[in-house]
Design an enzyme around this catalytic site. Structure first.
Site, PDB file in Angstrom:
ATOM      1  NE  ARG A   1      -2.413  -1.449   3.451  1.00  0.00           N
ATOM      2  CZ  ARG A   1      -1.859  -0.803   4.458  1.00  0.00           C
ATOM      3  NH1 ARG A   1      -1.844   0.526   4.486  1.00  0.00           N
ATOM      4  NH2 ARG A   1      -1.309  -1.452   5.460  1.00  0.00           N
TER       5      ARG A   1
ATOM      6  NE  ARG B   1       0.046  -8.802   1.980  1.00  0.00           N
ATOM      7  CZ  ARG B   1      -0.595  -8.366   3.067  1.00  0.00           C
ATOM      8  NH1 ARG B   1      -1.734  -8.907   3.445  1.00  0.00           N
ATOM      9  NH2 ARG B   1      -0.090  -7.397   3.800  1.00  0.00           N
TER      10      ARG B   1
ATOM     11  CE  LYS C   1      -6.188  -3.948   4.337  1.00  0.00           C
ATOM     12  NZ  LYS C   1      -6.385  -4.571   5.645  1.00  0.00           N
TER      13      LYS C   1
ATOM     14  CB  SER D   1      -1.033  -4.372   7.682  1.00  0.00           C
ATOM     15  OG  SER D   1      -2.203  -3.708   7.303  1.00  0.00           O
TER      16      SER D   1
ATOM     17  CE1 TYR E   1       0.456  -6.108  -2.167  1.00  0.00           C
ATOM     18  CE2 TYR E   1      -0.592  -4.133  -1.301  1.00  0.00           C
ATOM     19  CZ  TYR E   1      -0.089  -5.403  -1.110  1.00  0.00           C
ATOM     20  OH  TYR E   1      -0.150  -5.961   0.130  1.00  0.00           O
TER      21      TYR E   1
ATOM     22  CG  ASP F   1      -7.701  -7.534   6.659  1.00  0.00           C
ATOM     23  OD1 ASP F   1      -6.894  -7.241   7.565  1.00  0.00           O
ATOM     24  OD2 ASP F   1      -7.797  -6.881   5.608  1.00  0.00           O
TER      25      ASP F   1
ATOM     26  CG  HIS G   1      -7.411  -3.354   9.949  1.00  0.00           C
ATOM     27  ND1 HIS G   1      -6.116  -2.924  10.098  1.00  0.00           N
ATOM     28  CD2 HIS G   1      -7.373  -4.345   9.031  1.00  0.00           C
ATOM     29  CE1 HIS G   1      -5.330  -3.619   9.301  1.00  0.00           C
ATOM     30  NE2 HIS G   1      -6.061  -4.484   8.646  1.00  0.00           N
TER      31      HIS G   1
ATOM     32  CB  CYS H   1       0.370  -7.641  13.801  1.00  0.00           C
ATOM     33  SG  CYS H   1       1.393  -6.176  13.838  1.00  0.00           S
TER      34      CYS H   1
HETATM   35  O1  SAT Z   1      -2.776  -4.709   0.680  1.00  0.00           O
HETATM   36  S1  SAT Z   1      -3.672  -4.771   1.810  1.00  0.00           S
HETATM   37  O2  SAT Z   1      -3.950  -3.430   2.288  1.00  0.00           O
HETATM   38  O3  SAT Z   1      -4.913  -5.391   1.427  1.00  0.00           O
HETATM   39  C1  SAT Z   1      -2.953  -5.695   3.028  1.00  0.00           C
HETATM   40  C2  SAT Z   1      -2.723  -4.973   4.279  1.00  0.00           C
HETATM   41  O4  SAT Z   1      -1.913  -4.049   4.302  1.00  0.00           O
HETATM   42  O5  SAT Z   1      -3.349  -5.334   5.286  1.00  0.00           O
HETATM   43 MN    MN Z   2      -5.386  -5.755   6.936  1.00  0.00          MN
END
Ligand code: SAT
Ligand code: MN
Length: 588
Positions: free
Chosen positions: A73, A376, A217, A259, A208, A284, A237, A261
């Site tokens: 991100r 990912r 998000k 993110s 991405y 998530d 979140h 963790c």
């Molecule tokens: O790329 S994402 O934002 O979906 C993954 C994350 O940062 O939690």
């Molecule tokens: Mn996340």
């Protein structure tokens, strides 16, 4: 049989919006996605032809290597364009909506020449649930389309709901770089833009995950947080898990972590304590609203997992590995000589040779990671063996406990319970974490990340805290208890806590607290366990559960600075909580 003329949708505002997008972006072709297997396979074929995807030696699975500059991100290029900068608040990048619209229109003008525009109708949340929301993403990225097929309920059923006149969030996406036919076109000039008042998303320049799969998000957090504020619910979140005790008592937990963790690992935890069972509702995002009995009920708005691959292994998350046996998309992982994927932590023994995420030869000891640290996997949640039977229940599940966590090597104890809701909101507001690879930037630095929402709250953070406090004042509410956890404490010799499957020992205490069974000692920082089941472990519980008075006094200074940075919308209740904490620590 007569062939019907193709009318893509009966939803007039959808047709107008798509028509406008076509005039602006000038694609060669427009394809309305139905979400079918045939469509998916066709698009995967196109991606293979373009060199974006390589088929893997596991069924229906592909590896994508992104452009090396498009791996996470981009928070400094993420914008909240509310009318007033005050409503975006000091934690967001604000831009004037009219000016931003003009500059976006310049970027999008003609950008899809030579490309197909895909129209992707999708539902966040089970179709037909009153808690769900519809979106439509227009994109020139077939990678985004196939990913959205796993991450959301995408295709004909969502389009039918739109035909019936339902509202939707328009999500306009382009990878930019007009004319670029390389395997992963993207633009150096990225911008991920949200218009909270008109509930619109525009994303330019990146293919991405969080930048390009706009249901995740952008819609389910940044735009949904604004909807939730206006409509009296919570868009968070958070993972959602179902925890069953050996006696068969069920508790549902919602837990917020920044993110990377370990949310996915926790949501799929394989318990080391006999008789305990963890099942997954979501990994998530949680949308929570009160039911008629005053309980907070949560749905998982997503349909797939977009998890961090490195560190996902047989020892840490065997259930995720099982979910990935087929029908999976891997991004920025390494490719082994037998045509499969590999990443750091998948196996103890690395392969003797691989092609790394940049497409270069790799051997162990080369000094470079084989997979990008933010590599990912994308897969349908339904493939995880841990999904609870009720994970798609349109009514959601009743939440018994809310848990806040972060990656803190010092100060924050293994677990504690908040004194009450207001103190719980305080604990959420002071969350911090040592940074990871999920966002571009320096790693390992302590960053305040209140409620793990810093990059995802679509409005002013002080107003967001006030919204949480308001939720707690709702008449007749049976509020969940609030806890904080920290699996990441360290001593000079390493981790203080084994984590992963052993985290069930902490969940056990939380479960028992919800029944009023487990004991706790009242301290200025919160309610700490008097004991924890650590049978068979050799851990220093005193170090994990002690009130680090000096550490906390130092922490208070940092929190004070952080609160000051939030400006004058910070609720006075939270300032008072901070004062109470300071006084409590001083007079001990
Ligand atoms: O790329 S994402 O934002 O979906 C993954 C994350 O940062 O939690
Ligand atoms: Mn996340």
């Amino acid at each position: 049989m007569a062939i019907e003329p193709f009318t893509p949708s009966a939803n007039a505002s959808l047709l107008t919006w798509v028509g406008d997008a076509v005039s602006l972006c000038e694609p060669d072709d427009v394809h309305w996605c139905d979400g079918s297997t045939e469509e998916y396979e066709h698009l995967c074929g196109l991606l293979v032809d373009a060199g974006t995807f390589e088929p893997l030696a596991r069924p229906n699975s592909y590896l994508a290597r992104s452009h090396p500059g498009d791996v996470a991100r981009v928070e400094d290029r993420t914008f909240i364009c509310s009318r007033s900068p005050r409503d975006a608040g000091p934690t967001n990048n604000w831009r004037d909506p009219a000016e931003m619209r003009t500059s976006l229109e310049e970027r999008f003008a003609g950008v899809m020449r030579g490309r197909t525009m895909y129209v992707v109708p999708f539902s966040m949340g089970p179709l037909g649930s009153p808690a769900s929301r519809l979106g439509v993403q227009v994109t020139d990225s077939p990678y985004a389309v196939v990913s959205m097929r796993w991450m959301t309920r995408m295709g004909t059923p969502a389009l039918e709901a739109l035909d019936a006149g339902a509202d939707f969030v328009p999500c306009l996406h382009s990878i930019g770089a007009p004319g670029d036919t390389s395997p992963w076109p993207c633009d150096e000039d990225k911008c991920i833009v949200h218009f909270p008042e008109t509930r619109e998303i525009w994303s330019y320049g990146s293919g991405y995950g969080g930048n390009a799969l706009l249901g995740k998000k952008c819609l389910a957090l940044r735009i949904a947080s604004v909807m939730a504020r206006d409509e009296g619910w919570l868009a968070e979140h958070m993972l959602i898990l179902k925890l069953t005790s050996p006696e068969g008592t069920v508790k549902y937990l919602a837990a917020a972590f920044p993110s990377a963790c370990g949310k996915t690992n926790l949501a799929m935890l394989a318990p080391t304590l006999p008789g305990w069972r963890v099942e997954t509702i979501g990994d998530d995002i949680a949308w929570m609203r009160f039911d008629d009995e005053g309980r907070l009920r949560a749905i998982n708005p997503e349909a797939g997992l977009f998890g961090v691959a490195p560190g996902t292994g047989t020892a840490t998350n065997p259930n995720a590995l099982a979910a990935l046996a087929g029908n999976a998309i891997f991004t920025n992982c390494a490719r082994t000589d037998d045509g499969d994927v590999w990443w750091e932590g998948m196996t103890i023994e690395p392969p003797a040779h691989a092609i790394d995420w940049r497409g270069e030869h790799w051997t162990p000891g080369s000094g470079r990671p084989a997979a990008h640290p933010n590599a990912r996997f994308t897969v349908a949640s339904a493939q995880a063996p841990t999904m609870a039977a009720e994970w798609e229940d349109p009514a959601g599940v009743p939440i018994d406990a809310i848990v806040f966590g972060g990656r803190r090597s010092t100060v924050v104890p293994l677990v504690q319970e908040a004194h009450d809701w207001e103190h719980g909101v305080f604990l959420g507001s002071i969350m911090g974490s040592e940074t990871t690879a999920a966002a571009a930037g320096e790693r390992g630095r302590l960053r305040r990340d209140p409620f793990a929402m810093l990059p995802f709250c679509g409005y002013d953070m002080g107003d967001y805290f006030a919204h949480w406090l308001r939720i707690g004042r709702r008449e007749g509410a049976h509020l969940p208890r609030i806890f904080s956890v920290n699996w990441f404490r360290k001593s000079e010799s390493g981790w203080l806590w084994p984590g992963f499957g052993d985290n069930v020992r902490v969940l056990e205490w939380i479960h028992r607290r919800c029944d009023g069974a487990a004991l706790a000692v009242d301290t200025p920082i919160g309610l700490l366990p008097t004991s924890l089941n650590v049978d068979g472990l050799s851990v220093d519980l005193d170090a994990l559960l002690r009130v680090d008075r000096d550490g906390w006094l130092g922490e208070i200074e940092l929190i004070r600075d952080f609160y000051a940075s939030l400006g004058d919308t910070l609720p006075t209740e939270l300032q008072r909580q901070l004062d109470t904490l300071r006084k409590g620590l001083r007079c001990r």
